[in-house]
Motif scaffolding. Structure first.
Motif, mmCIF file in Angstrom:
data_model
loop_
_atom_site.group_PDB
_atom_site.id
_atom_site.type_symbol
_atom_site.label_atom_id
_atom_site.label_comp_id
_atom_site.label_asym_id
_atom_site.label_seq_id
_atom_site.Cartn_x
_atom_site.Cartn_y
_atom_site.Cartn_z
ATOM 1 N N ALA A 75 0.863 -1.274 -0.096
ATOM 2 C CA ALA A 75 0.093 -0.029 -0.200
ATOM 3 C C ALA A 75 0.782 1.129 -0.070
ATOM 4 N N ALA A 76 1.816 1.256 1.006
ATOM 5 C CA ALA A 76 2.684 2.470 0.983
ATOM 6 C C ALA A 76 3.560 2.687 -0.245
ATOM 7 N N LEU A 77 3.995 1.956 -0.944
ATOM 8 C CA LEU A 77 4.802 1.673 -2.112
ATOM 9 C C LEU A 77 3.966 2.558 -3.459
ATOM 10 N N ALA A 78 2.649 1.905 -3.330
ATOM 11 C CA ALA A 78 1.675 2.236 -4.470
ATOM 12 C C ALA A 78 1.399 3.716 -4.271
ATOM 13 N N VAL A 79 1.264 3.915 -3.053
ATOM 14 C CA VAL A 79 0.714 5.393 -2.665
ATOM 15 C C VAL A 79 1.860 6.294 -3.155
ATOM 16 N N CYS A 80 2.989 5.877 -2.738
ATOM 17 C CA CYS A 80 4.264 6.865 -3.104
ATOM 18 C C CYS A 80 4.404 6.830 -4.702
ATOM 19 N N GLY A 81 4.374 5.743 -5.425
ATOM 20 C CA GLY A 81 4.439 6.076 -6.838
ATOM 21 C C GLY A 81 3.390 6.890 -7.549
ATOM 22 N N GLY A 209 0.493 9.056 6.839
ATOM 23 C CA GLY A 209 0.873 9.347 5.605
ATOM 24 C C GLY A 209 -0.278 9.339 4.418
ATOM 25 N N LEU A 210 -1.003 8.267 4.527
ATOM 26 C CA LEU A 210 -2.137 8.380 3.430
ATOM 27 C C LEU A 210 -3.232 9.527 3.582
ATOM 28 N N LEU A 211 -3.349 9.806 4.762
ATOM 29 C CA LEU A 211 -4.342 10.914 5.314
ATOM 30 C C LEU A 211 -3.730 12.217 4.487
ATOM 31 N N LEU A 212 -2.447 12.388 4.972
ATOM 32 C CA LEU A 212 -1.745 13.607 4.651
ATOM 33 C C LEU A 212 -1.731 13.833 2.971
ATOM 34 N N VAL A 213 -1.390 12.886 2.192
ATOM 35 C CA VAL A 213 -1.451 12.929 0.628
ATOM 36 C C VAL A 213 -2.877 12.982 0.090
ATOM 37 N N TRP A 214 -3.768 12.307 0.775
ATOM 38 C CA TRP A 214 -5.178 12.377 0.479
ATOM 39 C C TRP A 214 -5.737 13.744 0.543
ATOM 40 N N LEU A 215 -5.328 14.368 1.633
ATOM 41 C CA LEU A 215 -5.755 15.873 1.731
ATOM 42 C C LEU A 215 -4.988 16.728 0.479
ATOM 43 N N VAL A 262 11.955 -2.977 -2.234
ATOM 44 C CA VAL A 262 11.156 -3.686 -3.091
ATOM 45 C C VAL A 262 10.791 -2.658 -4.406
ATOM 46 N N GLY A 263 11.029 -3.076 -5.549
ATOM 47 C CA GLY A 263 10.828 -2.096 -6.753
ATOM 48 C C GLY A 263 9.430 -2.319 -7.492
ATOM 49 N N PHE A 264 9.420 -1.363 -8.056
ATOM 50 C CA PHE A 264 8.346 -1.483 -9.352
ATOM 51 C C PHE A 264 6.760 -1.423 -8.637
ATOM 52 N N VAL A 265 6.628 -1.723 -7.442
ATOM 53 C CA VAL A 265 5.320 -1.580 -6.920
ATOM 54 C C VAL A 265 4.509 -0.319 -7.266
ATOM 55 N N GLY A 266 5.239 0.895 -7.103
ATOM 56 C CA GLY A 266 4.814 1.967 -7.307
ATOM 57 C C GLY A 266 4.679 2.472 -8.787
ATOM 58 N N LEU A 267 5.249 1.628 -9.581
ATOM 59 C CA LEU A 267 4.971 2.004 -10.934
ATOM 60 C C LEU A 267 3.863 1.153 -11.571
ATOM 61 N N ILE A 268 3.778 -0.264 -11.024
ATOM 62 C CA ILE A 268 2.585 -1.035 -11.573
ATOM 63 C C ILE A 268 1.361 -0.608 -11.264
ATOM 64 N N VAL A 269 1.071 -0.474 -9.921
ATOM 65 C CA VAL A 269 -0.312 -0.480 -9.408
ATOM 66 C C VAL A 269 -0.760 0.852 -9.698
ATOM 67 N N PRO A 270 -0.362 2.167 -9.436
ATOM 68 C CA PRO A 270 -1.233 3.212 -9.889
ATOM 69 C C PRO A 270 -1.635 3.056 -11.532
ATOM 70 N N SER A 288 -5.218 2.642 -4.917
ATOM 71 C CA SER A 288 -3.970 2.347 -5.131
ATOM 72 C C SER A 288 -3.149 1.666 -3.922
ATOM 73 N N ALA A 289 -3.708 2.217 -2.784
ATOM 74 C CA ALA A 289 -3.444 1.710 -1.460
ATOM 75 C C ALA A 289 -3.717 0.109 -1.495
ATOM 76 N N VAL A 290 -5.234 -0.003 -1.645
ATOM 77 C CA VAL A 290 -5.716 -1.311 -1.434
ATOM 78 C C VAL A 290 -5.049 -2.111 -2.546
ATOM 79 N N VAL A 291 -5.018 -1.794 -3.798
ATOM 80 C CA VAL A 291 -4.424 -2.531 -4.690
ATOM 81 C C VAL A 291 -3.049 -2.783 -4.495
#
Lengths: 336, 265
Positions: A75-81, A209-215, A262-270, A288-291
């Motif tokens: 979840a964290a890496l996907a949101v970062c991506g 972190g998720l709340l902050l970026v969601w805002l 761990v690489g590429f999660v933030g690339l693939i998921v979003p 993105s977090a859930v997926v």
């Protein structure tokens, strides 16, 4: 109508996530549903026969935290991506490709080599310093062309290579026998050493972190047309960028401290999620977090089964999936 | 709203691009900003929009200096449409227009019924209702330009800054757009290349050259053959067409060093 569709997608994906996690606990643990039920029951104080201590510990202290950690890190890496792709206006941005994960690895490894391996908070702190240094270096190298330069991924790869080399150097020169195996874990990411402390740290940081970026969703949408348009829409570009970049650094650092880079999660998921619900971040970020969580839970479960009894770092698998997608995106942009 | 620009200069290290510009735009007025490429029109607009900090001088909205305004306050007062603002993102037309509501929305909630109604109206005014669900990548240049304008209208500001808004538009949409700019109660500053269009729809023209304002007044006073020769390097004849609009007939570029070499071989 569209609103109802989005709620449906979120609810469905949450159900898929819970089901995936339950299944993943079962996979490769050497215990059937009955044993897992007994383990859960005895913890909840239900009148069931407790499991033998070894099996109980295997489920509670190794497998369950591993699955939970996979979900949190994914979840964290996907949101970062998703955030980095908007801020840099580059669909290839991802904490791993920008070198931030490698910086975090180096920071964490320095703390471990200095002898604080037992303290999850110490390792996380080291990873955070490393992530911020990597980000700082990236911005320094891009100070002429700006953060939304097309060169950002190339520069990020250079930064990543530098820190990966530093990590290897530090680990190998520290000399003890376990270090060489540890190299692969820190550089490629592995969930094998997941513990409850990292689960707790990750959960807390991911929540905030998720709340902050969601805002910042509206600002992230506004960045689509560049900083001038964003600013004319009412986005405080400087302040928002700082909040977003620091938050992604912290999220990446916590993920890396827990499981390595761990690489590429933030690339693939979003990319997949945009396909489902479109590019607006109010929907894109939570989904993105859930997926991302589902994605890493499954890739980790697969690495356990496919290569059993070998312990292959999950990062190897995400890279195998990520590289073709990277090429696909490049091709779509006409750069290949 | 009233816009005051006082002794404003702006530039990049080693080059001053806008030099000591003083300008007043009265409430409801439509001012056309004209001048050759590189005369500083876009940079001046960016300073007026508050996107660049002047190296000297200041900008006032309704008498209040804007230097320390938060972006959100500025965006509720004035909207700005860049000359080219493109994206890789697959936003739909209605979603881009909704970006105009950013400064009016709370961070905690999505767009509400009012936001949707305002966006709907903006799309209607720019003849985009049929394209509302079209993704950005499938739009023509003109449709993109109109989408940005709808977004700016959805900001519901009293000031509107437009940088070459008629680029990419076909003739009909050019005329419609300028009609809209002229009739809106908003205070409008619009940078234009088409001198006849500027003369016909703007209350006043401001002519820039080399970063400074060289003429400021009614179209007939600004668009004169000697000024056009000096600033644009063209021989032109100014007359009136059948409808009484000012018409600019270009004779030839002024012969000078450094122009295009027209004849090949």
């Amino acid at each position: 109508m569209r609103r109802r569709k989005n709620t449906l997608v979120i609810v469905l994906s949450l159900i898929v996530l819970v089901a995936s996690m339950v299944l993943a606990v079962r996979i490769g643990v050497g215990a059937g549903w009955a044993e897992i039920g007994r383990a859960a029951g005895s913890r909840l104080g239900l009148p069931v026969v407790p499991l033998p201590r070894l099996l109980d510990s295997l489920i509670w202290d190794l497998r369950l935290p591993r699955v939970l950690l996979a979900a949190l890190v994914g979840a964290a890496l996907a949101v970062c991506g998703a955030v980095l792709q908007s801020v840099t206006r580059n669909s290839l941005a991802d904490p791993y490709l920008l070198g931030v994960s490698s910086g975090a690895s180096t920071g964490a490894v320095v703390v471990v080599v200095l002898g604080f391996a037992g303290s999850q908070l110490g390792v996380t702190g080291g990873a955070l310093v490393g992530a911020l240094v990597a980000f700082g270096l990236l911005m320094l190298l891009l100070r002429r062309t700006g953060l939304d330069s097309s060169r950002i991924v190339l520069t990020g790869v250079v930064v990543g290579q530098l820190f990966a080399a530093l990590t290897s150097l530090i680990l190998l020169s520290s000399g003890d026998a376990d270090s060489i195996r540890a190299v692969t874990n820190w550089l490629l990411g592995s969930l094998a050493s997941a513990r409850w402390t990292s689960v707790a740290v990750c959960a807390a940081v991911l929540g905030v972190g998720l709340l902050l970026v969601w805002l910042c969703s509206a600002a992230l949408d506004g960045f689509a047309f560049g900083t001038d348009t964003a600013s004319s829409l009412g986005v405080d570009v400087r302040a928002t960028r700082i909040v977003l970049l620091v938050t992604t650094s912290v999220l990446t650092a916590v993920a890396v401290a827990a499981v390595g880079a761990v690489g590429f999660v933030g690339l693939i998921v979003p990319h997949g999620v945009r396909f489902l619900v479109g590019p607006l971040h109010r929907k894109l970020l939570p989904l993105s977090a859930v997926v991302g969580a589902v994605f890493l839970v499954w890739t980790d479960a697969l690495t356990r089964v496919v290569f059993s009894p070998l312990e292959v770092p999950v990062g190897v698998f995400t890279a195998l999936l990520g590289v073709p997608l990277f090429l696909l995106v490049l091709r779509k942009r006409g750069e290949l | 709203m009233r816009i005051d620009v006082e002794n404003l200069s702006w530039g990049v290290p080693g080059k001053t691009i806008v030099r000591d510009v003083t300008l007043t735009v009265s409430p409801g007025e439509t001012v056309g900003l004209i001048g050759p490429n590189g005369s500083g029109k876009s940079s001046l607009l960016r300073c007026v929009a508050g996107l660049r900090t002047p190296t000297a001088g200041l900008v006032r909205y309704d008498g209040v200096e804007i230097a320390s305004w938060p972006a959100r306050e500025r965006a509720r007062k004035i909207a700005f449409v860049e000359q080219t603002a493109d994206t890789d993102s697959d936003l739909r037309v209605s979603e881009v227009a909704m970006l105009g509501r950013t400064a009016h929305r709370s961070r905690w909630r999505g767009p509400d019924a009012t936001d949707h109604a305002i966006v709907e109206e903006a799309l209607e005014r720019l003849d985009l209702v049929g394209l509302a669900d079209r993704p950005w990548k499938q739009l023509s240049g003109g449709e993109r330009q109109r989408t940005h304008l709808a977004r700016a209208l959805a900001q519901r500001t009293s000031g509107l800054l437009l940088d070459e808004p008629t680029n990419h538009l076909d003739v009909r949409h050019q005329l419609e757009l300028m009609e809209l700019a002229a009739r809106t109660p908003q205070t409008v500053v619009v940078a234009l290349h088409d001198l006849a269009l500027a003369a016909r729809y703007c209350d006043r023209l401001v002519l820039m050259h080399g970063g400074t304002v060289v003429a400021d007044g009614a179209a007939a006073d600004v668009l004169t053959a000697p000024l056009l020769r000096e600033v644009f390097d063209v021989e032109a004849e100014i007359g009136r067409d059948d409808l009484g609009h000012l018409a600019v007939g270009y004779r030839a570029p002024v012969q000078r060093e450094g122009g295009f070499r027209v004849h090949s071989g």
